[in-house]
Scaffold this motif. Structure first.
Motif, PDB file in Angstrom:
ATOM      1  N   ARG A   6      19.646  37.979 109.521  1.00  0.00           N
ATOM      2  CA  ARG A   6      20.872  37.988 108.970  1.00  0.00           C
ATOM      3  C   ARG A   6      21.786  39.216 109.674  1.00  0.00           C
ATOM      4  O   ARG A   6      23.017  39.085 109.899  1.00  0.00           O
ATOM      5  CB  ARG A   6      21.004  38.318 107.573  1.00  0.00           C
ATOM      6  CG  ARG A   6      20.355  37.082 106.740  1.00  0.00           C
ATOM      7  CD  ARG A   6      20.484  36.945 105.373  1.00  0.00           C
ATOM      8  NE  ARG A   6      19.805  35.878 104.508  1.00  0.00           N
ATOM      9  CZ  ARG A   6      18.986  35.865 104.064  1.00  0.00           C
ATOM     10  NH1 ARG A   6      17.967  36.782 103.852  1.00  0.00           N
ATOM     11  NH2 ARG A   6      18.484  34.546 103.435  1.00  0.00           N
ATOM     12  N   GLU A   7      21.164  40.352 109.571  1.00  0.00           N
ATOM     13  CA  GLU A   7      21.848  41.574 110.482  1.00  0.00           C
ATOM     14  C   GLU A   7      22.071  41.707 111.505  1.00  0.00           C
ATOM     15  O   GLU A   7      23.157  42.197 111.989  1.00  0.00           O
ATOM     16  CB  GLU A   7      21.193  42.804 109.908  1.00  0.00           C
ATOM     17  CG  GLU A   7      21.179  43.172 108.201  1.00  0.00           C
ATOM     18  CD  GLU A   7      20.043  44.117 107.722  1.00  0.00           C
ATOM     19  OE1 GLU A   7      19.728  44.998 108.777  1.00  0.00           O
ATOM     20  OE2 GLU A   7      19.922  44.394 106.489  1.00  0.00           O
ATOM     21  N   ALA A  19      17.264  21.969 104.659  1.00  0.00           N
ATOM     22  CA  ALA A  19      18.147  21.057 104.956  1.00  0.00           C
ATOM     23  C   ALA A  19      19.455  21.458 104.567  1.00  0.00           C
ATOM     24  O   ALA A  19      20.433  21.389 105.506  1.00  0.00           O
ATOM     25  CB  ALA A  19      18.073  19.838 104.244  1.00  0.00           C
ATOM     26  N   GLU A  20      19.670  22.202 103.670  1.00  0.00           N
ATOM     27  CA  GLU A  20      20.982  22.777 103.348  1.00  0.00           C
ATOM     28  C   GLU A  20      21.450  23.904 104.372  1.00  0.00           C
ATOM     29  O   GLU A  20      22.624  23.916 104.683  1.00  0.00           O
ATOM     30  CB  GLU A  20      20.933  23.364 101.934  1.00  0.00           C
ATOM     31  CG  GLU A  20      22.359  23.977 101.364  1.00  0.00           C
ATOM     32  CD  GLU A  20      22.232  24.340  99.986  1.00  0.00           C
ATOM     33  OE1 GLU A  20      23.228  25.195  99.488  1.00  0.00           O
ATOM     34  OE2 GLU A  20      21.225  24.233  99.261  1.00  0.00           O
ATOM     35  N   SER A  21      20.452  24.773 104.579  1.00  0.00           N
ATOM     36  CA  SER A  21      20.990  25.803 105.597  1.00  0.00           C
ATOM     37  C   SER A  21      21.206  25.471 106.858  1.00  0.00           C
ATOM     38  O   SER A  21      22.028  25.919 107.696  1.00  0.00           O
ATOM     39  CB  SER A  21      19.607  26.896 105.778  1.00  0.00           C
ATOM     40  OG  SER A  21      18.458  26.139 106.429  1.00  0.00           O
ATOM     41  N   PHE A  22      20.443  24.235 107.512  1.00  0.00           N
ATOM     42  CA  PHE A  22      21.013  23.696 108.709  1.00  0.00           C
ATOM     43  C   PHE A  22      22.509  23.472 108.928  1.00  0.00           C
ATOM     44  O   PHE A  22      22.887  23.580 109.986  1.00  0.00           O
ATOM     45  CB  PHE A  22      20.524  22.159 108.779  1.00  0.00           C
ATOM     46  CG  PHE A  22      20.643  21.620 110.174  1.00  0.00           C
ATOM     47  CD1 PHE A  22      19.875  22.165 111.326  1.00  0.00           C
ATOM     48  CD2 PHE A  22      21.428  20.487 110.301  1.00  0.00           C
ATOM     49  CE1 PHE A  22      20.324  21.410 112.663  1.00  0.00           C
ATOM     50  CE2 PHE A  22      21.915  20.076 111.337  1.00  0.00           C
ATOM     51  CZ  PHE A  22      21.034  20.491 112.561  1.00  0.00           C
ATOM     52  N   VAL A  32      19.370  29.314 115.705  1.00  0.00           N
ATOM     53  CA  VAL A  32      18.114  29.726 115.362  1.00  0.00           C
ATOM     54  C   VAL A  32      17.778  29.341 113.867  1.00  0.00           C
ATOM     55  O   VAL A  32      19.019  29.613 112.952  1.00  0.00           O
ATOM     56  CB  VAL A  32      17.764  31.410 115.094  1.00  0.00           C
ATOM     57  CG1 VAL A  32      16.406  31.668 114.645  1.00  0.00           C
ATOM     58  CG2 VAL A  32      17.862  31.721 116.991  1.00  0.00           C
ATOM     59  N   TRP A  33      17.113  28.500 113.470  1.00  0.00           N
ATOM     60  CA  TRP A  33      16.650  27.934 112.106  1.00  0.00           C
ATOM     61  C   TRP A  33      15.241  28.477 111.784  1.00  0.00           C
ATOM     62  O   TRP A  33      14.431  28.360 112.228  1.00  0.00           O
ATOM     63  CB  TRP A  33      16.560  26.446 112.395  1.00  0.00           C
ATOM     64  CG  TRP A  33      16.737  25.784 111.339  1.00  0.00           C
ATOM     65  CD1 TRP A  33      17.263  25.939 109.846  1.00  0.00           C
ATOM     66  CD2 TRP A  33      16.610  24.183 111.059  1.00  0.00           C
ATOM     67  NE1 TRP A  33      17.109  25.069 109.082  1.00  0.00           N
ATOM     68  CE2 TRP A  33      16.822  23.921 109.589  1.00  0.00           C
ATOM     69  CE3 TRP A  33      16.204  23.124 111.876  1.00  0.00           C
ATOM     70  CZ2 TRP A  33      16.602  22.541 109.319  1.00  0.00           C
ATOM     71  CZ3 TRP A  33      16.032  21.996 111.477  1.00  0.00           C
ATOM     72  CH2 TRP A  33      16.298  21.587 110.280  1.00  0.00           C
ATOM     73  N   ALA A  86      22.717  31.823 113.213  1.00  0.00           N
ATOM     74  CA  ALA A  86      21.374  31.772 112.656  1.00  0.00           C
ATOM     75  C   ALA A  86      21.297  31.306 111.056  1.00  0.00           C
ATOM     76  O   ALA A  86      22.021  31.920 110.207  1.00  0.00           O
ATOM     77  CB  ALA A  86      20.485  33.185 112.688  1.00  0.00           C
ATOM     78  N   ALA A  87      20.621  30.385 110.649  1.00  0.00           N
ATOM     79  CA  ALA A  87      20.549  30.119 109.515  1.00  0.00           C
ATOM     80  C   ALA A  87      18.953  30.183 108.821  1.00  0.00           C
ATOM     81  O   ALA A  87      17.966  29.759 109.494  1.00  0.00           O
ATOM     82  CB  ALA A  87      20.570  28.441 109.460  1.00  0.00           C
ATOM     83  N   VAL A  88      18.959  30.930 107.864  1.00  0.00           N
ATOM     84  CA  VAL A  88      17.686  31.477 107.031  1.00  0.00           C
ATOM     85  C   VAL A  88      17.613  30.671 105.869  1.00  0.00           C
ATOM     86  O   VAL A  88      18.395  30.422 105.061  1.00  0.00           O
ATOM     87  CB  VAL A  88      17.753  32.709 106.868  1.00  0.00           C
ATOM     88  CG1 VAL A  88      16.409  33.242 106.121  1.00  0.00           C
ATOM     89  CG2 VAL A  88      17.993  33.587 108.057  1.00  0.00           C
TER      90      VAL A  88
END
Length: 391
Positions: free
Chosen positions: A335-336, A353-356, A322-323, A341-343
């Motif tokens: 997050r919890e 792009a960094e969170s991917f 999940v992005w 999953a990237a937030v």
């Protein structure tokens, strides 16, 4: 023996979070009510998207449920069109409820006027009012409308909200992020917190074990509304351009910012984005099954830091990466509760792009999540509370 009136703008077979929730709730109410009881639904003919039309009878019965659907004038997603459509609906509700006796009115509201309409019917009938709030209109509208309008409109909206909420016997909020707002503005209010949940078709599609995603160019999927609130026209064009050759993006849906999204994609010269019309609910699970990464985004408005999008529950059940470009309560919730999953901060392409890089290309069950947020479990408790409120 009870008779409950349910006012909801969206209902099966329409496509929206409100429709899915209200349809499930009405069926559960009908199941739990004493013998001889009835649930009366006044809703609209499918109208969520101008590009999606599903047929449904104007007057229908499912056992002890009666559903009446109001035909609306043709409309797009603009504020004026929406106001005209709701005015048409409200007139029909007043006409259909005149001379009828009910024990409780339930209203599901993402916009202020449904709360007011439900409150008005309950006041006129002198019966309990159960208000389900899916969005805080007064809090959101200041971010969406120009200041020249909100300066004059906000005091009026605030008074209408106060009247409707204080009229309610009980208020349910779908996001824990809404609780501080209501505690501040309505101290002593009876609040419940029944969230949206995972429908059975998504539970049936949940993975039983782990598997790897190994497409050379993974597909990122978003299916839902494309309006100002989602802000896809801000994030998708530059993000897709950044990942050209590495990811494809498939966006399914419609909404008030669809044309702007198309224009921005063209301006960026994106070649890796596909836009498709909304699909029926039963096809959506297959669409999700063919995707690799599930995308979610909300615009960078303060009010949206309080919300909890229903899409999180669908996405979470399917076990895929999940992005999500969300902030506040939604970011904390993901997050919890969701692994893989990237937030990232809304509308921030660099952060996206960094969170991917945090995502793993795999599918894995999220058993604790699906058990906790099963729609049927949540709706079962909510329906019982509504019946208790009816007395």
């Amino acid at each position: 023996m009870l008779r409950i009136l349910c006012l909801c703008f969206y209902f099966e077979p329409d496509l929206s979070a409100g429709s899915f929730k209200n349809s499930a709730l009405v069926k559960e109410l009908a199941k739990q009510l004493p013998e001889g009881s009835q649930v009366d639904v006044i809703t609209t003919l499918p109208n969520r998207y101008a590009s999606f039309a599903a047929s449904a009878p104007e007057d229908e019965r499912w056992g002890n449920i009666r559903i009446r659907r109001v035909a609306l004038p043709g409309h797009q997603s603009g504020m004026v069109d929406q106001s005209r459509s709701f005015a048409s609906y409200a007139r029909q509700v007043m006409k259909m409820t005149a001379g009828e006796d009910y024990d409780l009115v339930y209203a599901s509201s993402s916009r202020l006027m449904m709360s007011v309409l439900g409150g008005w019917v309950s006041w006129r009938k002198n019966i309990p009012f159960y208000l389900d709030i899916r969005d805080i209109f007064v809090d959101t509208i200041k971010d969406v409308l120009p200041a020249t309008i909100t300066t004059f409109a906000m005091p009026v909206f605030s008074q209408m909200e106060k009247w409707a909420v204080r009229r309610a016997s009980r208020v349910n909020v779908v996001s824990g992020g809404f609780v501080p707002y209501f505690q501040k503005h309505f101290p002593g209010i009876e609040l419940s917190g029944f969230t949206n949940g995972i429908d059975q078709e998504f539970l049936d599609a949940a993975p039983s074990d782990q598997s790897m995603l190994n497409k050379p160019v993974p597909e990122v999927l978003y299916a839902g509304n494309m309006g100002e609130g989602q802000g896809l026209h801000h994030i998708i064009p530059p993000l897709a351009k950044r990942f050209e050759g590495k990811l494809t993006f498939r966006l399914i849906g419609g909404g008030g910012r669809l044309q702007q999204l198309k224009d921005n994609l063209k301006a960026q010269g994106c070649t890796n984005v596909t836009l498709d019309d909304p699909v029926p609910r039963h096809e959506l699970v297959n669409v999700y099954a063919n995707a690799d990464i599930l995308f979610l985004h909300l615009n960078d408005f303060d009010a949206f830091k309080k919300v909890l999008p229903s899409k999180i529950f669908e996405y979470g059940a399917l076990g895929k990466p999940v992005w999500a470009g969300v902030g506040g309560f939604s970011a904390d919730f993901i997050r919890e509760n969701l692994d893989n999953a990237a937030v990232f901060s809304p509308c921030d392409v660099d952060a996206a792009a960094e969170s991917f890089q945090e995502l793993e290309m795999k599918v894995a069950p999220r058993k604790e999540f699906t058990e906790r947020f099963s729609r049927s479990r949540i709706i079962e408790r909510m329906a019982a509370e509504i019946i208790r409120t009816a007395g």
